[in-house]
Design a protein around this motif. Structure first.
Motif, PDB file in Angstrom:
ATOM      1  N   ARG A   1       0.841  -1.194   0.000  1.00 31.04           N
ATOM      2  CA  ARG A   1       0.000   0.000   0.000  1.00 31.04           C
ATOM      3  C   ARG A   1       0.878   1.246   0.000  1.00 31.04           C
ATOM      4  O   ARG A   1       0.550   2.261   0.605  1.00 31.04           O
ATOM      5  CB  ARG A   1      -0.922   0.000   1.225  1.00 31.04           C
ATOM      6  N   ALA A   2       2.015   1.141  -0.664  1.00 25.04           N
ATOM      7  CA  ALA A   2       2.967   2.252  -0.721  1.00 25.04           C
ATOM      8  C   ALA A   2       3.509   2.374  -2.143  1.00 25.04           C
ATOM      9  O   ALA A   2       3.491   1.413  -2.924  1.00 25.04           O
ATOM     10  CB  ALA A   2       4.109   2.036   0.262  1.00 25.04           C
ATOM     11  N   ILE A   3       3.968   3.569  -2.467  1.00 26.09           N
ATOM     12  CA  ILE A   3       4.593   3.846  -3.760  1.00 26.09           C
ATOM     13  C   ILE A   3       5.942   4.490  -3.497  1.00 26.09           C
ATOM     14  O   ILE A   3       6.033   5.482  -2.772  1.00 26.09           O
ATOM     15  CB  ILE A   3       3.728   4.793  -4.618  1.00 26.09           C
TER      16      ILE A   3
ATOM     17  N   LEU B   1      -5.172  11.206 -11.143  1.00 24.32           N
ATOM     18  CA  LEU B   1      -4.814   9.865 -10.682  1.00 24.32           C
ATOM     19  C   LEU B   1      -3.814   9.938  -9.535  1.00 24.32           C
ATOM     20  O   LEU B   1      -3.944   9.229  -8.528  1.00 24.32           O
ATOM     21  CB  LEU B   1      -4.231   9.057 -11.841  1.00 24.32           C
ATOM     22  N   MET B   2      -2.820  10.823  -9.655  1.00 24.65           N
ATOM     23  CA  MET B   2      -1.828  10.961  -8.594  1.00 24.65           C
ATOM     24  C   MET B   2      -2.476  11.482  -7.311  1.00 24.65           C
ATOM     25  O   MET B   2      -2.101  11.076  -6.203  1.00 24.65           O
ATOM     26  CB  MET B   2      -0.705  11.891  -9.037  1.00 24.65           C
ATOM     27  N   ASP B   3      -3.466  12.370  -7.454  1.00 25.76           N
ATOM     28  CA  ASP B   3      -4.199  12.851  -6.284  1.00 25.76           C
ATOM     29  C   ASP B   3      -4.896  11.679  -5.579  1.00 25.76           C
ATOM     30  O   ASP B   3      -4.896  11.596  -4.337  1.00 25.76           O
ATOM     31  CB  ASP B   3      -5.244  13.893  -6.689  1.00 25.76           C
ATOM     32  N   ALA B   4      -5.485  10.790  -6.360  1.00 35.46           N
ATOM     33  CA  ALA B   4      -6.180   9.639  -5.789  1.00 35.46           C
ATOM     34  C   ALA B   4      -5.195   8.706  -5.083  1.00 35.46           C
ATOM     35  O   ALA B   4      -5.466   8.198  -3.985  1.00 35.46           O
ATOM     36  CB  ALA B   4      -6.932   8.884  -6.877  1.00 35.46           C
ATOM     37  N   LEU B   5      -4.048   8.506  -5.691  1.00 31.07           N
ATOM     38  CA  LEU B   5      -3.040   7.633  -5.089  1.00 31.07           C
ATOM     39  C   LEU B   5      -2.485   8.234  -3.799  1.00 31.07           C
ATOM     40  O   LEU B   5      -2.166   7.516  -2.856  1.00 31.07           O
ATOM     41  CB  LEU B   5      -1.905   7.370  -6.080  1.00 31.07           C
TER      42      LEU B   5
ATOM     43  N   LEU C   1      -4.089   9.745  -1.656  1.00 32.41           N
ATOM     44  CA  LEU C   1      -5.085   9.521  -0.610  1.00 32.41           C
ATOM     45  C   LEU C   1      -5.142   8.053  -0.190  1.00 32.41           C
ATOM     46  O   LEU C   1      -5.433   7.748   0.970  1.00 32.41           O
ATOM     47  CB  LEU C   1      -6.459   9.973  -1.099  1.00 32.41           C
ATOM     48  N   THR C   2      -4.832   7.156  -1.110  1.00 34.11           N
ATOM     49  CA  THR C   2      -5.005   5.726  -0.833  1.00 34.11           C
ATOM     50  C   THR C   2      -3.698   4.979  -0.594  1.00 34.11           C
ATOM     51  O   THR C   2      -3.714   3.848  -0.112  1.00 34.11           O
ATOM     52  CB  THR C   2      -5.738   5.049  -2.003  1.00 34.11           C
ATOM     53  N   GLN C   3      -2.568   5.577  -0.958  1.00 37.77           N
ATOM     54  CA  GLN C   3      -1.261   4.934  -0.810  1.00 37.77           C
ATOM     55  C   GLN C   3      -0.335   5.813   0.035  1.00 37.77           C
ATOM     56  O   GLN C   3      -0.546   7.029   0.144  1.00 37.77           O
ATOM     57  CB  GLN C   3      -0.615   4.709  -2.181  1.00 37.77           C
TER      58      GLN C   3
ATOM     59  N   TYR D   1      -6.363  15.322   8.161  1.00 42.14           N
ATOM     60  CA  TYR D   1      -6.172  14.275   9.156  1.00 42.14           C
ATOM     61  C   TYR D   1      -5.577  12.997   8.551  1.00 42.14           C
ATOM     62  O   TYR D   1      -5.517  11.961   9.222  1.00 42.14           O
ATOM     63  CB  TYR D   1      -7.503  13.965   9.845  1.00 42.14           C
ATOM     64  N   ALA D   2      -5.151  13.078   7.303  1.00 41.54           N
ATOM     65  CA  ALA D   2      -4.540  11.911   6.658  1.00 41.54           C
ATOM     66  C   ALA D   2      -3.166  11.631   7.274  1.00 41.54           C
ATOM     67  O   ALA D   2      -2.485  12.534   7.754  1.00 41.54           O
ATOM     68  CB  ALA D   2      -4.399  12.159   5.158  1.00 41.54           C
TER      69      ALA D   2
END
Length: 287
Positions: A16-18, A187-191, A193-195, A222-223
Motif C-alpha cells: 500500500r505504498a509507492i 490519478l496521482m491525487d487519488a493515489l 489519498l489511498t497509498q 487528518y490523513a
C-alpha cells in the motif's frame, strides 16, 4: 542508519505504498569512465557550456535554483542540439544498476514512480521481472490502468529519454503538462489519498509534487503522513517543520557521506523489515 517507522514498514509490506525515485537514487549508478548520472543542476551546468551568447543571467538562475527557467532558456538557445546533450549525459555512458536499485526492486511494490529521465531502474526491473514490469508515462492515454490490478508498473512522472519531446524539463513544459494531462494528475491525487508515498533521492522543489502534496494536505488534514528520505542537515529545523505542516511529509534523515552509502544500507535494511512483516502478516492471516 534510518529508523524506519513501523507504519511505513507495514504499508510497504501490504503493498500500500509507492516509492518515488529521484536523482539521488540514480547517483548510485556508474557508467563508462565511472561517470555518474547528473542531477538537474549538473546537467544544466554542462549544457550551459555549449550555449552561445551571454550566460551570466543563466548562471545566476542555476545558482538561485530556478532550474525550470534556466532550462527553458538553455533549451531555446541550443535548439536541436539540446536532445544530443540529453543523450550524451543520460544514455551514452551506459549506466548500470546499483545495489540500491536491486533492494528497491526487492521491496516488491506494485507501483514505483520515478522523476528520473534515465532508464536505469526501468531496465533493471524489466530484466529482473522477465518483462512483467510495465513502464507507463504521464502522457499515456491509458495511464489509469495502473490504479488497479496486480501488474507491476513503473510510472515515468516526467517522461523518459526515449521520448525527448515528451520530457518535462522546463517551466513551459510543466505548465502545459498540468493542463494537457489532467487525468494523470487526478490519478496521482487519488493515489496520494489511498497509498503511502516514500520519496527516495528526491528534493521537495519539484513544482508538480509540491502542488499535489499541498492540495492533499489541506483537503485531507487528518490523513497519515507521507515520507521523504533526505541527507541530514539538508533542511533547517524551521523548514522541516514547515514541510510537515504544508506538505504532510515526515522527513527521515541519513548521513550522505561516501556517495550516500547510508541510504543504500538503510534501503537494504528496509527490505529485511518488510520481508519479516510479510511473513508475520501471512502467519497471522492479517490480510
Amino acid at each position: 542508519m534510518i529508523k524506519w517507522p513501523e507504519q511505513l514498514v507495514e504499508d510497504v509490506a501490504r503493498r500500500r505504498a509507492i516509492a518515488f525515485l529521484g536523482a539521488g537514487v540514480s547517483k548510485n549508478s556508474t557508467g563508462k569512465g565511472l561517470r555518474r548520472p547528473p542531477n538537474w543542476s549538473e546537467f544544466l551546468e554542462t549544457a550551459l557550456k555549449k550555449c552561445p551568447g551571454p550566460t551570466a543571467h543563466i548562471k545566476k538562475l542555476i545558482k538561485d535554483q530556478d532550474y525550470l527557467t534556466a532550462c527553458e532558456i538553455i533549451k531555446q538557445r541550443l535548439d536541436e542540439d539540446f536532445n544530443s546533450i540529453i543523450s550524451q549525459e543520460f544514455v551514452d555512458p551506459h549506466y548500470t544498476h546499483a545495489q540500491i536499485h536491486r533492494d528497491i526492486f526487492k521491496l516488491d511494490l506494485r507501483l514505483v514512480a520515478t522523476q528520473n529521465f534515465d532508464r536505469i531502474y526501468d531496465n533493471f526491473a524489466q530484466s529482473e521481472s522477465k518483462g512483467t514490469t510495465h513502464v507507463k508515462s504521464y502522457s499515456d492515454e491509458d495511464i489509469s490502468i495502473i490504479a488497479r490490478g496486480k501488474t507491476h508498473h513503473i510510472i515515468k512522472v516526467h517522461g523518459s529519454v526515449e521520448q525527448p519531446a515528451k520530457m518535462i524539463f522546463t517551466r513551459k513544459e510543466y505548465t502545459e503538462a498540468r493542463y494537457k494531462h489532467g487525468p494523470f494528475y487526478a490519478l496521482m491525487d487519488a493515489l496520494a489519498l489511498t497509498q503511502t508515498f516514500l520519496f527516495l533521492g528526491c528534493s521537495i522543489s519539484d513544482p508538480d509534487i509540491r502542488l499535489m502534496l499541498e492540495r492533499h494536505t489541506h483537503m485531507h488534514p487528518y490523513a497519515r503522513p507521507h515520507y521523504i528520505v533526505m541527507p541530514r542537515n539538508a533542511l533547517h529545523e524551521d523548514v522541516r517543520e514547515s514541510t510537515r505542516k504544508n506538505l504532510n511529509l515526515k522527513i527521515l534523515t541519513y548521513d550522505p557521506k561516501l556517495h550516500h552509502q547510508e541510504l543504500a544500507d538503510s534501503i537494504a535494511a528496509l527490505t529485511s523489515l518488510v520481508e519479516t512483516e510479510r511473513d508475520a502478516i501471512a502467519a497471522e492471516r492479517r490480510w
